[in-house]
Scaffold this motif. Structure first.
Motif, PDB file in Angstrom:
ATOM      1  N   ALA A 471      28.746  56.312  34.325  1.00 10.75           N
ATOM      2  CA  ALA A 471      29.002  56.086  32.985  1.00 10.75           C
ATOM      3  C   ALA A 471      30.359  55.429  33.013  1.00 10.75           C
ATOM      4  O   ALA A 471      30.406  54.359  32.217  1.00 10.75           O
ATOM      5  CB  ALA A 471      28.693  57.163  32.196  1.00 10.75           C
ATOM      6  N   ALA A 472      31.214  55.893  33.333  1.00 10.17           N
ATOM      7  CA  ALA A 472      32.807  55.344  33.303  1.00 10.17           C
ATOM      8  C   ALA A 472      32.674  54.209  33.979  1.00 10.17           C
ATOM      9  O   ALA A 472      33.498  53.366  33.319  1.00 10.17           O
ATOM     10  CB  ALA A 472      33.759  56.771  33.763  1.00 10.17           C
ATOM     11  N   GLY A 473      32.209  54.051  35.087  1.00  6.90           N
ATOM     12  CA  GLY A 473      32.479  52.663  35.912  1.00  6.90           C
ATOM     13  C   GLY A 473      31.593  51.696  35.002  1.00  6.90           C
ATOM     14  O   GLY A 473      32.051  50.478  35.045  1.00  6.90           O
ATOM     15  N   SER A 474      30.426  51.876  34.481  1.00  7.94           N
ATOM     16  CA  SER A 474      29.729  50.835  33.746  1.00  7.94           C
ATOM     17  C   SER A 474      30.546  50.481  32.383  1.00  7.94           C
ATOM     18  O   SER A 474      30.478  49.188  32.442  1.00  7.94           O
ATOM     19  CB  SER A 474      28.365  51.316  33.185  1.00  7.94           C
ATOM     20  N   GLU A 475      31.192  51.495  31.860  1.00  7.12           N
ATOM     21  CA  GLU A 475      31.814  51.039  30.826  1.00  7.12           C
ATOM     22  C   GLU A 475      33.223  50.212  31.042  1.00  7.12           C
ATOM     23  O   GLU A 475      33.420  49.281  30.248  1.00  7.12           O
ATOM     24  CB  GLU A 475      32.532  52.415  30.006  1.00  7.12           C
ATOM     25  N   ALA A 476      33.819  50.461  32.267  1.00  8.53           N
ATOM     26  CA  ALA A 476      34.900  49.727  32.764  1.00  8.53           C
ATOM     27  C   ALA A 476      34.561  48.227  32.965  1.00  8.53           C
ATOM     28  O   ALA A 476      35.148  47.226  32.582  1.00  8.53           O
ATOM     29  CB  ALA A 476      35.416  50.409  33.889  1.00  8.53           C
ATOM     30  N   CYS A 477      33.366  48.055  33.558  1.00 10.36           N
ATOM     31  CA  CYS A 477      32.976  47.166  33.884  1.00 10.36           C
ATOM     32  C   CYS A 477      32.452  45.890  32.753  1.00 10.36           C
ATOM     33  O   CYS A 477      32.833  44.693  32.548  1.00 10.36           O
ATOM     34  CB  CYS A 477      31.698  46.850  34.751  1.00 10.36           C
ATOM     35  N   GLU A 478      31.945  46.572  31.685  1.00 12.49           N
ATOM     36  CA  GLU A 478      31.539  46.063  30.501  1.00 12.49           C
ATOM     37  C   GLU A 478      32.868  45.326  29.614  1.00 12.49           C
ATOM     38  O   GLU A 478      32.652  44.265  29.047  1.00 12.49           O
ATOM     39  CB  GLU A 478      30.718  46.819  29.344  1.00 12.49           C
ATOM     40  N   VAL A 479      33.803  45.893  29.822  1.00 15.14           N
ATOM     41  CA  VAL A 479      35.324  45.680  29.018  1.00 15.14           C
ATOM     42  C   VAL A 479      36.081  44.963  29.909  1.00 15.14           C
ATOM     43  O   VAL A 479      37.172  44.445  29.228  1.00 15.14           O
ATOM     44  CB  VAL A 479      35.693  46.921  28.362  1.00 15.14           C
ATOM     45  N   ALA A 480      35.446  44.704  31.065  1.00 18.41           N
ATOM     46  CA  ALA A 480      36.593  43.693  32.048  1.00 18.41           C
ATOM     47  C   ALA A 480      36.744  42.482  31.342  1.00 18.41           C
ATOM     48  O   ALA A 480      37.949  41.679  31.602  1.00 18.41           O
ATOM     49  CB  ALA A 480      36.136  43.948  33.332  1.00 18.41           C
ATOM     50  N   GLY A 481      35.789  41.899  31.038  1.00 20.30           N
ATOM     51  CA  GLY A 481      36.060  40.758  30.414  1.00 20.30           C
ATOM     52  C   GLY A 481      35.455  39.259  31.089  1.00 20.30           C
ATOM     53  O   GLY A 481      35.178  39.783  32.186  1.00 20.30           O
ATOM     54  N   PRO A 482      35.129  38.369  30.459  1.00 22.31           N
ATOM     55  CA  PRO A 482      34.559  37.139  31.325  1.00 22.31           C
ATOM     56  C   PRO A 482      35.330  36.839  32.489  1.00 22.31           C
ATOM     57  O   PRO A 482      34.606  36.234  33.453  1.00 22.31           O
ATOM     58  CB  PRO A 482      34.609  36.079  30.213  1.00 22.31           C
ATOM     59  N   ALA A 483      36.859  36.831  32.362  1.00 27.00           N
ATOM     60  CA  ALA A 483      37.433  36.253  33.654  1.00 27.00           C
ATOM     61  C   ALA A 483      36.972  37.110  34.862  1.00 27.00           C
ATOM     62  O   ALA A 483      37.198  36.746  35.936  1.00 27.00           O
ATOM     63  CB  ALA A 483      38.901  36.498  33.280  1.00 27.00           C
ATOM     64  N   ALA A 484      37.024  38.520  34.743  1.00 27.31           N
ATOM     65  CA  ALA A 484      36.752  39.444  35.712  1.00 27.31           C
ATOM     66  C   ALA A 484      35.450  39.089  36.322  1.00 27.31           C
ATOM     67  O   ALA A 484      35.064  39.304  37.456  1.00 27.31           O
ATOM     68  CB  ALA A 484      36.825  40.801  35.390  1.00 27.31           C
ATOM     69  N   TRP A 485      34.380  38.590  35.594  1.00 30.30           N
ATOM     70  CA  TRP A 485      33.027  38.504  36.073  1.00 30.30           C
ATOM     71  C   TRP A 485      33.040  37.182  36.924  1.00 30.30           C
ATOM     72  O   TRP A 485      32.357  37.129  37.917  1.00 30.30           O
ATOM     73  CB  TRP A 485      31.888  37.961  34.923  1.00 30.30           C
ATOM     74  N   VAL A 486      33.715  36.062  36.521  1.00 33.65           N
ATOM     75  CA  VAL A 486      34.187  34.947  37.519  1.00 33.65           C
ATOM     76  C   VAL A 486      34.606  35.498  38.692  1.00 33.65           C
ATOM     77  O   VAL A 486      34.295  35.328  39.802  1.00 33.65           O
ATOM     78  CB  VAL A 486      34.843  33.916  36.706  1.00 33.65           C
ATOM     79  N   GLY A 487      35.911  36.210  38.665  1.00 38.46           N
ATOM     80  CA  GLY A 487      36.588  36.700  39.736  1.00 38.46           C
ATOM     81  C   GLY A 487      37.624  35.841  40.076  1.00 38.46           C
ATOM     82  O   GLY A 487      37.582  34.630  39.751  1.00 38.46           O
ATOM     83  N   ARG A 488      38.145  36.125  41.404  1.00 40.02           N
ATOM     84  CA  ARG A 488      39.148  35.157  42.210  1.00 40.02           C
ATOM     85  C   ARG A 488      39.277  35.793  43.600  1.00 40.02           C
ATOM     86  O   ARG A 488      38.913  36.905  43.674  1.00 40.02           O
ATOM     87  CB  ARG A 488      40.465  35.283  41.414  1.00 40.02           C
ATOM     88  N   VAL A 489      39.926  35.067  44.378  1.00 41.33           N
ATOM     89  CA  VAL A 489      40.578  35.581  45.585  1.00 41.33           C
ATOM     90  C   VAL A 489      41.769  36.397  45.584  1.00 41.33           C
ATOM     91  O   VAL A 489      42.609  36.047  44.911  1.00 41.33           O
ATOM     92  CB  VAL A 489      40.497  34.342  46.719  1.00 41.33           C
ATOM     93  N   ALA A 490      41.797  37.778  46.122  1.00 35.93           N
ATOM     94  CA  ALA A 490      42.875  38.365  45.935  1.00 35.93           C
ATOM     95  C   ALA A 490      42.911  39.533  47.016  1.00 35.93           C
ATOM     96  O   ALA A 490      41.869  39.881  47.656  1.00 35.93           O
ATOM     97  CB  ALA A 490      42.793  39.182  44.844  1.00 35.93           C
ATOM     98  N   GLY A 491      43.919  39.206  47.856  1.00 34.65           N
ATOM     99  CA  GLY A 491      44.084  40.092  49.365  1.00 34.65           C
ATOM    100  C   GLY A 491      43.285  39.676  50.094  1.00 34.65           C
ATOM    101  O   GLY A 491      42.740  40.609  51.181  1.00 34.65           O
ATOM    102  N   GLY A 492      42.702  38.261  50.221  1.00 27.69           N
ATOM    103  CA  GLY A 492      41.984  38.040  51.387  1.00 27.69           C
ATOM    104  C   GLY A 492      40.465  38.050  51.130  1.00 27.69           C
ATOM    105  O   GLY A 492      39.746  37.720  52.092  1.00 27.69           O
ATOM    106  N   ARG A 493      40.214  38.559  49.853  1.00 29.55           N
ATOM    107  CA  ARG A 493      38.503  38.488  49.579  1.00 29.55           C
ATOM    108  C   ARG A 493      38.506  38.321  48.170  1.00 29.55           C
ATOM    109  O   ARG A 493      39.148  38.197  47.533  1.00 29.55           O
ATOM    110  CB  ARG A 493      38.060  39.876  49.871  1.00 29.55           C
ATOM    111  N   HIS A 494      37.089  37.780  47.922  1.00 30.72           N
ATOM    112  CA  HIS A 494      37.153  37.462  46.539  1.00 30.72           C
ATOM    113  C   HIS A 494      36.494  38.669  45.818  1.00 30.72           C
ATOM    114  O   HIS A 494      35.718  39.684  46.238  1.00 30.72           O
ATOM    115  CB  HIS A 494      35.644  36.410  46.592  1.00 30.72           C
ATOM    116  N   VAL A 495      37.381  38.953  44.671  1.00 33.43           N
ATOM    117  CA  VAL A 495      36.937  40.224  43.854  1.00 33.43           C
ATOM    118  C   VAL A 495      36.428  39.759  42.420  1.00 33.43           C
ATOM    119  O   VAL A 495      36.844  38.982  41.798  1.00 33.43           O
ATOM    120  CB  VAL A 495      38.119  40.758  43.637  1.00 33.43           C
ATOM    121  N   ASP A 496      35.182  40.209  42.181  1.00 36.50           N
ATOM    122  CA  ASP A 496      34.792  40.119  40.747  1.00 36.50           C
ATOM    123  C   ASP A 496      34.028  41.162  40.272  1.00 36.50           C
ATOM    124  O   ASP A 496      34.072  42.467  40.939  1.00 36.50           O
ATOM    125  CB  ASP A 496      33.637  38.884  40.733  1.00 36.50           C
ATOM    126  N   THR A 497      33.619  41.520  39.081  1.00 33.75           N
ATOM    127  CA  THR A 497      32.930  42.770  38.330  1.00 33.75           C
ATOM    128  C   THR A 497      31.856  42.911  39.208  1.00 33.75           C
ATOM    129  O   THR A 497      31.909  44.400  39.560  1.00 33.75           O
ATOM    130  CB  THR A 497      32.588  42.347  36.965  1.00 33.75           C
TER     131      THR A 497
END
Length: 520
Positions: A471-497
């Motif tokens: 439940a806590a994880g799902s809520e964190a993902c929901e409020v992460a925002g559109p940019a997090a859903w698209v994600g980016r490369v960080a630390g040598g790997r692609h990270v998104d929601t």
């Protein structure tokens, strides 16, 4: 006529009745009426603990030469009143707060070079403090004898460190100042008080009988020995430490003199007393958990244990690993476990474990916070027969710690995916602990059910923790925002929601081993 205020006879201890009313009782009245009283109620929680420790010291000394009769007292739900009365009669004069020669917990001729006293805010732990608010900002010009007595006991137990008035006759004084020797004795521990259904049970639950003949002494028994100077040498590599339980409970870390006009106390003088060392006191200090200290071990040339202190932002259940361990737990819990094994205490009994302590700041010169938290603790957890159940509780706390880290990593990954710097781990971890606070307490309380096996308890908690984490994880993902859903490369790997949530769930499976929850 010389004024008198004897704590054995005069009402000064604040107690709470079962109807919620708060009144004052004398020491003797508290012992006589203990079965009809709910609890000791100090002006601060630390004061309550200090007053309980005073009453326990009286019990230790009153029964010092007798074999262990705890089982009889518990079964009859009675205190050793005859012994307590005899003892208090013998030392009656030593409990007079105003005695001109040996005033209770004071030194009659204590003085500074200029015969100065200080304002009462030095005695009242929270007066004028920016951190506490019970009396913060109030002008305290006088105290009743009852109030002064309560704060006097608290002073020896929890007084802050820092520079004190320099007493004439104290060889440690330099430039009319007493330089820091540390806080009061009880300030060194993370106080653990076991609370029963009434004051009588609480006193017995925290009383762990000593062997007759154990070297021990209470401060009032040797009151005529206290002067401005320390009673023990301080130039030794290994400091003197209390040898008995009453001695540690009544340790005089300060020298005090109350000034009064015959009806109220209007000033105080507080100077340094006996420096307190908490190292390796497991046999005499029964009301704290312990931890090994490599630093002290090097100094003492062997295994060294120090008290586990409480943290103001940490709920008591998060410290159950140390409290329930047979190697590091309080002596009171060890004794309780023994009484259950002997059939003295029914394993359906559920006392409350109350954590009380002081958190000091500014080099321990200021009382920053008072910790007071409690949890219902079914004693069946403590029995050897239920050793598996005890281990389940310890592992339950450890699982929460691991899942809290996993959740904090999820929040950091989501922040990174949105273009941030993976911030917020610490805040996220504490937020997750807060979510689990009530469910964990409810789960532990449910262990009083004799039908609950260790395996079923473990499964129940793992499933509760899984649901809370998802439940806590799902809520964190929901409020992460559109940019997090698209994600980016960080630390040598692609990270998104999506990837962050997947990593989080994998970590949950590794910790909780609930494969059947894969589709949750």
């Amino acid at each position: 006529m010389t004024p008198t205020f004897n704590l054995i006879d005069e009402p000064w201890l604040r107690v709470q009745n079962f109807d919620g009313a708060v009144t004052e009782r004398s020491i003797m009245q508290v012992f006589e009426e203990a079965a009809t009283l709910r609890q000791i109620l100090g002006d601060l929680s630390t004061q309550s603990l200090a007053l309980y420790r005073l009453l326990l010291a009286i019990m230790y000394r009153a029964t010092a030469e007798q074999p262990d009769q705890w089982a009889q007292w518990w079964r009859a739900r009675e205190l050793p009143l005859a012994q307590i009365k005899d003892y208090l009669t013998r030392f009656h004069g030593r409990f007079d707060l105003l005695d001109p020669n040996v005033p209770f917990y004071q030194v009659a001729d204590l003085r500074t070079q200029k015969n100065e006293f200080t304002e009462l805010t030095r005695l009242i732990a929270d007066a004028g403090s920016d951190y506490l608010s019970t009396k913060s900002g109030e002008t305290v010009t006088s105290l009743s004898f009852a109030e002064a007595a309560r704060w006097l006991v608290h002073c020896h137990a929890f007084d802050v460190s820092g520079i004190k008035s320099g007493a004439v006759g104290d060889p440690r004084v330099k430039n009319s100042k007493g330089y820091p020797i540390g806080m009061g004795a009880a300030g060194h521990i993370g106080g653990v008080l076991l609370e029963g259904e009434n004051l009588l049970e609480t006193l017995l639950l925290n009383f762990v009988p000593q062997k007759p003949g154990t070297p021990d002494v209470a401060a009032w028994e040797i009151a005529d020995e206290f002067t401005a100077a320390p009673r023990h040498r301080e130039d030794l590599d290994i400091a003197y430490r209390p040898r008995g339980r009453a001695e540690v409970l009544t340790w005089q870390t300060r020298r005090v003199r109350l000034r009064h006009d015959g009806s109220r106390v209007d000033a105080v003088l507080i100077t340094n007393g006996d420096r307190f060392s908490a190292v390796n006191l497991r046999q005499v200090e029964m009301m704290t958990a312990w931890r090994e200290s490599p630093t002290q071990a090097r100094k003492y040339g062997g295994q060294a244990f120090m008290p586990v202190t409480h943290q103001p932002d940490r709920a008591v259940w998060r410290g159950l690993t140390a409290l329930l361990s047979s190697d590091t737990g309080p002596g009171t819990l060890d004794h309780l476990s023994e009484m259950i094994e002997r059939g003295v205490l029914d394993d359906s009994y559920v006392p409350h474990l109350r954590a009380v302590g002081a958190h000091y700041v500014s080099n321990a010169s200021v009382l920053g916070d008072v910790i007071d938290d409690e949890i219902a603790l079914p004693v069946r957890i403590l029995t050897a027969e239920r050793g598996e159940l005890r281990q389940v509780v310890i592992e339950a706390v450890q699982k929460v710690d691991k899942v809290a880290v996993a959740y904090a990593n999820l929040v950091a990954d989501l922040d990174r995916a949105a273009g941030g710097e993976a911030a917020g781990r610490s805040l996220a971890r504490e937020r997750f602990y807060a979510v689990l606070d009530e469910p964990f307490r409810r789960w532990v309380d449910g262990l009083r059910d004799s039908r609950k096996s260790a395996a079923s308890a473990d499964l129940d908690w793992s499933e509760t923790l899984w649901r809370a984490a998802i439940a806590a994880g799902s809520e964190a993902c929901e409020v992460a925002g559109p940019a997090a859903w698209v994600g980016r490369v960080a630390g040598g790997r692609h990270v998104d929601t999506g990837s962050a949530e997947l990593w989080f769930r994998r970590e949950l499976h590794k910790i909780l081993q609930l494969d059947h929850q894969e589709s949750a």
